[in-house]
Design an enzyme around this catalytic site. Structure first.
Site, PDB file in Angstrom:
ATOM      1  N   THR A 149       0.834  -1.188   0.000  1.00  0.00           N
ATOM      2  CA  THR A 149       0.000   0.000   0.000  1.00  0.00           C
ATOM      3  C   THR A 149       0.871   1.241   0.000  1.00  0.00           C
ATOM      4  O   THR A 149       2.089   1.148   0.040  1.00  0.00           O
ATOM      5  CB  THR A 149      -0.909   0.009   1.247  1.00  0.00           C
ATOM      6  OG1 THR A 149      -1.972   0.917   1.040  1.00  0.00           O
ATOM      7  CG2 THR A 149      -0.172   0.386   2.502  1.00  0.00           C
TER       8      THR A 149
ATOM      9  N   LYS B 241      -7.507   2.065   4.917  1.00  0.00           N
ATOM     10  CA  LYS B 241      -6.282   1.872   5.697  1.00  0.00           C
ATOM     11  C   LYS B 241      -5.910   3.105   6.512  1.00  0.00           C
ATOM     12  O   LYS B 241      -4.851   3.154   7.123  1.00  0.00           O
ATOM     13  CB  LYS B 241      -5.134   1.508   4.755  1.00  0.00           C
ATOM     14  CG  LYS B 241      -5.433   0.276   3.912  1.00  0.00           C
ATOM     15  CD  LYS B 241      -4.411   0.103   2.832  1.00  0.00           C
ATOM     16  CE  LYS B 241      -4.869  -0.934   1.835  1.00  0.00           C
ATOM     17  NZ  LYS B 241      -3.982  -0.999   0.678  1.00  0.00           N
TER      18      LYS B 241
ATOM     19  N   GLY C 103      -2.674   5.523   9.973  1.00  0.00           N
ATOM     20  CA  GLY C 103      -2.705   4.704   8.768  1.00  0.00           C
ATOM     21  C   GLY C 103      -1.741   3.551   8.913  1.00  0.00           C
ATOM     22  O   GLY C 103      -0.818   3.608   9.723  1.00  0.00           O
TER      23      GLY C 103
ATOM     24  N   SER D  11       4.753   0.447   0.110  1.00  0.00           N
ATOM     25  CA  SER D  11       5.568   0.197  -1.085  1.00  0.00           C
ATOM     26  C   SER D  11       5.797   1.443  -1.921  1.00  0.00           C
ATOM     27  O   SER D  11       6.822   1.565  -2.571  1.00  0.00           O
ATOM     28  CB  SER D  11       4.925  -0.896  -1.934  1.00  0.00           C
ATOM     29  OG  SER D  11       3.619  -0.520  -2.294  1.00  0.00           O
TER      30      SER D  11
ATOM     31  N   CYS E  70       3.464   2.656  -8.787  1.00  0.00           N
ATOM     32  CA  CYS E  70       3.594   1.496  -7.899  1.00  0.00           C
ATOM     33  C   CYS E  70       2.470   0.490  -8.151  1.00  0.00           C
ATOM     34  O   CYS E  70       1.293   0.836  -8.021  1.00  0.00           O
ATOM     35  CB  CYS E  70       3.562   1.962  -6.444  1.00  0.00           C
ATOM     36  SG  CYS E  70       3.612   0.614  -5.249  1.00  0.00           S
TER      37      CYS E  70
ATOM     38  N   THR F   3      -0.257  -0.039  -5.348  1.00  0.00           N
ATOM     39  CA  THR F   3      -1.030   1.135  -4.929  1.00  0.00           C
ATOM     40  C   THR F   3      -2.042   1.474  -6.009  1.00  0.00           C
ATOM     41  O   THR F   3      -1.693   1.535  -7.182  1.00  0.00           O
ATOM     42  CB  THR F   3      -0.081   2.336  -4.710  1.00  0.00           C
ATOM     43  OG1 THR F   3       0.912   1.985  -3.745  1.00  0.00           O
ATOM     44  CG2 THR F   3      -0.832   3.563  -4.240  1.00  0.00           C
TER      45      THR F   3
END
Length: 176
Positions: A5, A37, A49, A128, A163, A166
């Site tokens: 994430t 999240k 988070g 990430s 990413c 994401t």
């Protein structure tokens, strides 16, 4: 680094914003697009988070919030107490997650390695895509007139284009 994430928080002009994407992956497969999240804790006065395992993160949220209540809202004390327990408990040591927490005064990154880090610039990012989010938000803070919320949204959208862990299904929380 957690390949799971991206969570980004920043403060600008007295406004505190935290956002995260909604993608959940299992290995190389996307299994959910709309996970939340980022949430509010301590009567809505603290934003938090997570990145990593959902079950592990929820355990840490619960423990952090208990420490937050016991410390009467002092997020530094709560974070320090959480990391002490996290490092010392044989079960908790196995948890695979990181947290970011923010209130009106502090922005913290919390890890199971015992880290409680308060970056100098008030920007916190984990997951990430955290390096991309950090770079995008710093550039937008420096070279634009966007609001704090606009910076977080735009930074996370940039990350979602780079990413693979994401997405652009964002949850944004704002404290004024």
């Amino acid at each position: 680094m957690f390949r799971s994430t991206t969570i980004l928080g920043l403060r600008k002009d007295g406004v505190i914003v935290m956002g995260g994407d909604g993608q959940v992956t299992l290995g190389e497969t996307i299994v959910k697009k709309g996970a939340k999240k980022v949430k509010r804790l301590y009567e809505g006065k603290v934003l938090a988070g997570f990145a990593g395992s959902v079950a592990d993160a929820l355990t840490l949220f619960d423990k952090f919030e208990r420490y937050l209540i016991n410390s009467k809202g002092d997020i530094i004390k709560a974070a320090t107490d959480l990391t002490k327990e996290w490092r010392q408990d044989k079960i908790l040591r196995q948890l695979e997650a990181m947290l970011v927490v923010m209130d009106k005064e502090h922005s913290l990154i919390i890890s199971g390695k015992g880290d409680v880090i308060e970056p100098d610039d008030g920007i916190v990012s984990i997951g990430s895509g955290s390096a991309y989010a950090y770079a995008a938000s710093r550039a937008l803070l420096r070279y634009s007139n966007l609001t704090a919320e606009e910076i977080v949204v735009n930074s996370l959208k940039i990350v979602s284009e780079i990413c693979i862990y994401t997405n652009d299904n964002l949850t944004i929380e704002v404290l004024k």
